[in-house]
Design a protein around this motif. Structure first.
Motif, PDB file in Angstrom:
ATOM      1  N   TYR A   1      13.011   6.066  -6.481  1.00  0.00           N
ATOM      2  CA  TYR A   1      14.343   5.504  -6.210  1.00  0.00           C
ATOM      3  C   TYR A   1      14.593   5.673  -4.722  1.00  0.00           C
ATOM      4  O   TYR A   1      14.839   6.782  -4.243  1.00  0.00           O
ATOM      5  CB  TYR A   1      15.388   6.236  -7.048  1.00  0.00           C
ATOM      6  N   ILE A   2      14.453   4.594  -3.990  1.00  0.00           N
ATOM      7  CA  ILE A   2      14.467   4.656  -2.527  1.00  0.00           C
ATOM      8  C   ILE A   2      15.764   4.027  -2.038  1.00  0.00           C
ATOM      9  O   ILE A   2      16.048   2.869  -2.378  1.00  0.00           O
ATOM     10  CB  ILE A   2      13.262   3.889  -1.936  1.00  0.00           C
ATOM     11  N   THR A   3      16.529   4.765  -1.263  1.00  0.00           N
ATOM     12  CA  THR A   3      17.816   4.249  -0.788  1.00  0.00           C
ATOM     13  C   THR A   3      17.957   4.510   0.720  1.00  0.00           C
ATOM     14  O   THR A   3      17.422   5.491   1.237  1.00  0.00           O
ATOM     15  CB  THR A   3      19.015   4.942  -1.497  1.00  0.00           C
TER      16      THR A   3
ATOM     17  N   ALA B   1       0.858  -1.193   0.000  1.00  0.00           N
ATOM     18  CA  ALA B   1       0.000   0.000   0.000  1.00  0.00           C
ATOM     19  C   ALA B   1       0.889   1.236   0.000  1.00  0.00           C
ATOM     20  O   ALA B   1       2.091   1.153   0.281  1.00  0.00           O
ATOM     21  CB  ALA B   1      -0.867  -0.004   1.255  1.00  0.00           C
ATOM     22  N   PHE B   2       0.288   2.372  -0.326  1.00  0.00           N
ATOM     23  CA  PHE B   2       0.988   3.656  -0.134  1.00  0.00           C
ATOM     24  C   PHE B   2      -0.069   4.709   0.147  1.00  0.00           C
ATOM     25  O   PHE B   2      -0.793   5.137  -0.750  1.00  0.00           O
ATOM     26  CB  PHE B   2       1.830   4.012  -1.369  1.00  0.00           C
ATOM     27  N   GLU B   3      -0.164   5.086   1.434  1.00  0.00           N
ATOM     28  CA  GLU B   3      -1.256   5.953   1.893  1.00  0.00           C
ATOM     29  C   GLU B   3      -0.715   6.999   2.865  1.00  0.00           C
ATOM     30  O   GLU B   3       0.373   6.835   3.424  1.00  0.00           O
ATOM     31  CB  GLU B   3      -2.316   5.106   2.625  1.00  0.00           C
TER      32      GLU B   3
ATOM     33  N   VAL C   1       7.899   1.445   0.072  1.00  0.00           N
ATOM     34  CA  VAL C   1       9.206   0.851  -0.232  1.00  0.00           C
ATOM     35  C   VAL C   1      10.160   1.136   0.930  1.00  0.00           C
ATOM     36  O   VAL C   1      10.921   0.266   1.365  1.00  0.00           O
ATOM     37  CB  VAL C   1       9.762   1.422  -1.567  1.00  0.00           C
ATOM     38  N   GLN C   2      10.072   2.356   1.464  1.00  0.00           N
ATOM     39  CA  GLN C   2      10.950   2.748   2.572  1.00  0.00           C
ATOM     40  C   GLN C   2      10.808   1.798   3.761  1.00  0.00           C
ATOM     41  O   GLN C   2      11.806   1.336   4.331  1.00  0.00           O
ATOM     42  CB  GLN C   2      10.613   4.175   3.043  1.00  0.00           C
ATOM     43  N   ALA C   3       9.555   1.513   4.142  1.00  0.00           N
ATOM     44  CA  ALA C   3       9.308   0.695   5.341  1.00  0.00           C
ATOM     45  C   ALA C   3       9.751  -0.750   5.114  1.00  0.00           C
ATOM     46  O   ALA C   3      10.300  -1.397   6.025  1.00  0.00           O
ATOM     47  CB  ALA C   3       7.832   0.758   5.714  1.00  0.00           C
TER      48      ALA C   3
HETATM   49  O1  LIG Z   1       6.605   3.260  -1.528  1.00  0.00           O
HETATM   50  C1  LIG Z   1       6.543   4.403  -2.010  1.00  0.00           C
HETATM   51  N1  LIG Z   1       7.330   5.388  -1.499  1.00  0.00           N
HETATM   52  C2  LIG Z   1       7.298   6.667  -1.977  1.00  0.00           C
HETATM   53  O2  LIG Z   1       8.035   7.545  -1.473  1.00  0.00           O
HETATM   54  C3  LIG Z   1       6.424   6.927  -3.057  1.00  0.00           C
HETATM   55  N2  LIG Z   1       6.154   8.047  -3.778  1.00  0.00           N
HETATM   56  C4  LIG Z   1       5.231   7.708  -4.720  1.00  0.00           C
HETATM   57  O3  LIG Z   1       4.761   8.516  -5.581  1.00  0.00           O
HETATM   58  N3  LIG Z   1       4.894   6.393  -4.595  1.00  0.00           N
HETATM   59  C5  LIG Z   1       5.637   5.887  -3.573  1.00  0.00           C
HETATM   60  N4  LIG Z   1       5.721   4.648  -3.040  1.00  0.00           N
END
Ligand SMILES: O=c1[nH]c(=O)c2[nH]c(=O)[nH]c2[nH]1
Length: 313
Positions: free
Chosen positions: A305-307, A170-172, A245-247
């Protein structure tokens, strides 16, 4: 022309993209062959300043010589099958062989050759490329404290491991302002190409110990951590009810550190490969709401792009 004051503030050189393939033949008749395919980069730092500033090549170890050394070590190193130790062995040789080399850097990408199963049994000498993922290692050996006190820094990992989950993501509740168009989604596709690196804390090493095949302990450890890091990444990815993605990244990294005492830190780079539901309303087909979405357009760019790096404290 006016004079300008400059200094050579950094330099490092070597051979990149040394492609090497090694067959390890079984010692017992009828045994299995092992194959390895590596892309190697070998770089040096040391007393090379005058090759840049004075056109003096007298101290330059030719990059061609470095390439030759990679092939010689692929033939002779007892550690060739464990990329980390092979890299340590090669880098340690470079700082030991050449007194003016202070540091050697070896990066290895190990390509995936898996045994072909034939009627459920792994074949002895036939292999398939069953994925573009690569096991990676980056080794830095500092020789300035002498032959018997080589300091090795080892960072290993995986790259190009492509994963996807079609639910459980999810992304909320993200920040909203006048620039925001994205809507909350409680169930979405999550796909990424995993780029993972983790660092080892190692004691000082002696070149003769490495050369003589002592160090089997760390050999096993490198392979164990490699398997564990991949397994953990896949398991957490698959089972996490992902809030972002971060979590999920943080959970994967924490779990690798928890399970592997020799790992000091874990870093991921995760592109968020978006899948956009296709609007089929012009055909009176419901495909846009999350609960209706079944047909998607995979979008290569732009991607999130999550790092992050997670470190043991
Ligand atoms: O997991 C996500 N992180 C984000 O920071 C982000 N930003 C986005 O537009 N979609 C998502 N999904």
């Amino acid at each position: 022309m006016s004079e300008v004051n400059v200094t050579l503030s950094a330099n490092r050189y070597g051979k990149d993209l040394v492609r090497v393939f090694r067959v390890i033949r079984p010692t017992t008749p009828g045994g299995k062959q092992i194959v390895l395919e590596y892309n190697v980069r070998l770089m040096l730092e040391g007393d090379f300043g005058t090759s840049y500033t004075q056109a003096d090549n007298s101290k330059v170890v030719a990059t061609d010589t470095m390439k030759n050394t990679v092939y010689v070590f692929a033939k002779t190193s007892p550690h060739v099958a464990t990329p980390e130790l092979f890299a340590i062995h090669l880098a340690s040789h470079m700082v030991t062989q050449y007194a003016h080399v202070t540091k050697a850097f070896v990066d290895i990408e190990s390509l995936k050759w898996s045994r072909i199963p034939v009627q459920g049994v792994e074949h002895k000498h036939s292999f398939v490329r069953d994925g573009e993922e690569k096991r990676t290692t980056s080794v830095e050996v500092d020789g300035t404290q002498g032959k018997d006190k080589l300091a090795a820094k080892v960072t290993s990992g995986i790259k190009d491991l492509l994963v996807l989950k079609s639910s459980g993501s999810a992304f909320e509740n993200f920040l909203r302002d006048e620039y925001t168009t994205l809507v909350d989604v409680s169930d979405r596709i999550f796909s990424t190409s995993v780029d993972l690196t983790y660092t080892f804390a190692l004691p000082a090493l002696s070149f003769s110990a490495i050369d003589k095949l002592e160090g089997l302990d760390i050999e096993a450890q490198f392979n164990r951590v490699s398997s564990s890091a991949k397994e953990t990444t896949l398991e957490v990815f698959a089972t996490d009810e992902s809030a972002s993605v971060q979590a999920t990244l943080y959970k994967m990294a924490t779990d690798i550190i928890r399970k592997n005492p020799s790992v000091g830190s874990v870093a991921y780079k995760l592109p968020n490969k978006h899948y956009i539901p296709v609007d089929l309303s012009y055909m009176k087909l419901n495909n846009t709401k999350p609960e209706d979405a079944e047909v998607f357009c995979p979008v290569a760019a732009p991607s999130g792009y999550i790092t992050a790096t997670v470190t043991r404290v």
